[in-house]
Enzyme design. Structure first.
Site, PDB file in Angstrom:
ATOM      1  N   LYS A  71     -30.408 -39.747  74.187  1.00 42.11           N
ATOM      2  CA  LYS A  71     -29.175 -40.530  74.027  1.00 42.11           C
ATOM      3  C   LYS A  71     -28.106 -39.774  73.246  1.00 42.11           C
ATOM      4  O   LYS A  71     -26.922 -39.933  73.533  1.00 42.11           O
ATOM      5  CB  LYS A  71     -29.461 -41.897  73.398  1.00 42.11           C
ATOM      6  CG  LYS A  71     -29.955 -41.829  72.001  1.00 42.11           C
ATOM      7  CD  LYS A  71     -30.237 -43.186  71.424  1.00 42.11           C
ATOM      8  CE  LYS A  71     -31.043 -42.944  70.157  1.00 42.11           C
ATOM      9  NZ  LYS A  71     -30.995 -43.990  69.202  1.00 42.11           N
TER      10      LYS A  71
ATOM     11  N   ARG B 173     -43.407 -45.380  65.107  1.00 44.30           N
ATOM     12  CA  ARG B 173     -41.977 -45.435  65.428  1.00 44.30           C
ATOM     13  C   ARG B 173     -41.735 -46.155  66.753  1.00 44.30           C
ATOM     14  O   ARG B 173     -40.766 -46.893  66.898  1.00 44.30           O
ATOM     15  CB  ARG B 173     -41.389 -44.011  65.480  1.00 44.30           C
ATOM     16  CG  ARG B 173     -41.314 -43.341  64.122  1.00 44.30           C
ATOM     17  CD  ARG B 173     -40.268 -42.246  64.095  1.00 44.30           C
ATOM     18  NE  ARG B 173     -40.543 -41.145  65.012  1.00 44.30           N
ATOM     19  CZ  ARG B 173     -41.320 -40.090  64.735  1.00 44.30           C
ATOM     20  NH1 ARG B 173     -41.905 -39.998  63.565  1.00 44.30           N
ATOM     21  NH2 ARG B 173     -41.493 -39.135  65.615  1.00 44.30           N
TER      22      ARG B 173
ATOM     23  N   ARG C 197     -42.317 -30.967  70.722  1.00 43.82           N
ATOM     24  CA  ARG C 197     -41.226 -30.350  69.961  1.00 43.82           C
ATOM     25  C   ARG C 197     -41.790 -29.376  68.928  1.00 43.82           C
ATOM     26  O   ARG C 197     -42.799 -29.657  68.286  1.00 43.82           O
ATOM     27  CB  ARG C 197     -40.405 -31.420  69.232  1.00 43.82           C
ATOM     28  CG  ARG C 197     -39.648 -32.308  70.172  1.00 43.82           C
ATOM     29  CD  ARG C 197     -38.549 -33.039  69.475  1.00 43.82           C
ATOM     30  NE  ARG C 197     -39.031 -33.978  68.478  1.00 43.82           N
ATOM     31  CZ  ARG C 197     -38.366 -35.078  68.139  1.00 43.82           C
ATOM     32  NH1 ARG C 197     -37.219 -35.356  68.708  1.00 43.82           N
ATOM     33  NH2 ARG C 197     -38.843 -35.882  67.222  1.00 43.82           N
TER      34      ARG C 197
ATOM     35  N   ARG D 212     -28.984 -53.059  64.772  1.00 40.13           N
ATOM     36  CA  ARG D 212     -30.426 -52.961  64.581  1.00 40.13           C
ATOM     37  C   ARG D 212     -31.143 -54.296  64.656  1.00 40.13           C
ATOM     38  O   ARG D 212     -32.363 -54.329  64.640  1.00 40.13           O
ATOM     39  CB  ARG D 212     -30.703 -52.336  63.212  1.00 40.13           C
ATOM     40  CG  ARG D 212     -30.154 -50.928  63.103  1.00 40.13           C
ATOM     41  CD  ARG D 212     -31.253 -49.942  62.992  1.00 40.13           C
ATOM     42  NE  ARG D 212     -31.984 -50.164  61.771  1.00 40.13           N
ATOM     43  CZ  ARG D 212     -32.213 -49.216  60.871  1.00 40.13           C
ATOM     44  NH1 ARG D 212     -31.759 -48.003  61.063  1.00 40.13           N
ATOM     45  NH2 ARG D 212     -32.897 -49.485  59.805  1.00 40.13           N
TER      46      ARG D 212
ATOM     47  N   ARG E 259     -42.834 -30.623  63.408  1.00 35.04           N
ATOM     48  CA  ARG E 259     -42.238 -31.417  62.332  1.00 35.04           C
ATOM     49  C   ARG E 259     -43.293 -32.324  61.709  1.00 35.04           C
ATOM     50  O   ARG E 259     -44.147 -32.852  62.416  1.00 35.04           O
ATOM     51  CB  ARG E 259     -41.122 -32.316  62.874  1.00 35.04           C
ATOM     52  CG  ARG E 259     -39.880 -31.589  63.237  1.00 35.04           C
ATOM     53  CD  ARG E 259     -38.945 -32.526  63.981  1.00 35.04           C
ATOM     54  NE  ARG E 259     -37.896 -31.770  64.644  1.00 35.04           N
ATOM     55  CZ  ARG E 259     -36.782 -31.376  64.034  1.00 35.04           C
ATOM     56  NH1 ARG E 259     -36.544 -31.692  62.788  1.00 35.04           N
ATOM     57  NH2 ARG E 259     -35.883 -30.660  64.684  1.00 35.04           N
TER      58      ARG E 259
END
Ligand SMILES: [Zn+2]
Length: 217
Positions: free
Chosen positions: A14, A167, A123, A89, A156
């Site tokens: 996004k 998440r 990643r 949110r 990470r």
């Protein structure tokens, strides 16, 4: 003037899509994540609150997010409109936002959880120079080594499967009521986030009734 909200899970692209729209339409790109990162780097009072929340493994509170967005929009540097990412949110914020700003469209980038896992868990980061890699889309030339500086790549700290599951759950719980509210107002445009970046951008423009996107521009 165009006023857009872009929603999508982490890894849905996004941020990239919002930037492409911003550049072409002269929109202000308001990214809550970017604003918070700026505050952390500048050691502001807000930055300290953000750091405290992150250190405790919590998300930044909805009230703080709201305050930051309100201040940012209050600058009124968005003559051609804005595209906002990371807000609202919750349902209350969404209601307030719809009424106060008369949002034209909500772009909802859809990405199945399995694809999110595949993208996020591949990643890698160079801890030395900060270059990002992705073992699917942006592989380093030499496995495990940074193309720029040759340093070993790392994952990470928050890109573990457990942290990602937390998440994802949090995202779906928080997003559902916001999306439902926007759907009742008939402003949601669902866009498949799986195709290549240019194709997703074309699909967004088509559904918003904007002129076509040409990758060679
Ligand atoms: Zn490097």
């Amino acid at each position: 003037m165009r006023k857009y909200v872009i929603m999508g899970v982490q890894g849905s692209g996004k941020g990239t899509q919002a930037k492409m729209l911003r550049e072409d339409l002269d929109l202000a790109h308001i990214s809550v994540g970017d604003i918070f990162r700026w505050h952390v780097r500048q050691h502001t009072k807000i930055g300290a609150q953000v750091k405290r929340a992150m250190a405790a493994g919590e998300l930044v509170g909805d009230d703080l997010v709201e305050e930051v967005v309100r201040r940012r929009l209050g600058i009124h540097d968005w003559n051609y409109g804005f595209i906002i990412d990371g807000f609202p949110r919750n349902g209350r914020q969404a209601e307030f936002f719809m009424e106060s700003y008369d949002i034209d469209a909500v772009i909802h980038l859809e990405l199945p959880d399995d694809e999110v896992r595949r993208r996020v868990l591949s990643r890698r980061l160079c801890p030395n120079c900060g270059m990002d890699y992705n073992l699917i889309a942006d592989r380093p030339e030499v496995e495990g080594r940074c193309d720029i500086c040759g340093h070993g790549l790392i994952t990470r700290a928050d890109d573990t499967p457990e942290a990602l599951e937390a998440r994802l759950t949090d995202y779906h719980e928080k997003t559902r009521p916001v999306l439902e509210l926007f759907r009742r107002k008939e402003v949601v445009h669902d866009v498949d986030g799986r195709p290549p970046v240019d194709e997703v951008q074309s699909a967004i423009r088509k559904t918003l009734g904007l002129s076509g996107y040409r990758a060679d521009d």
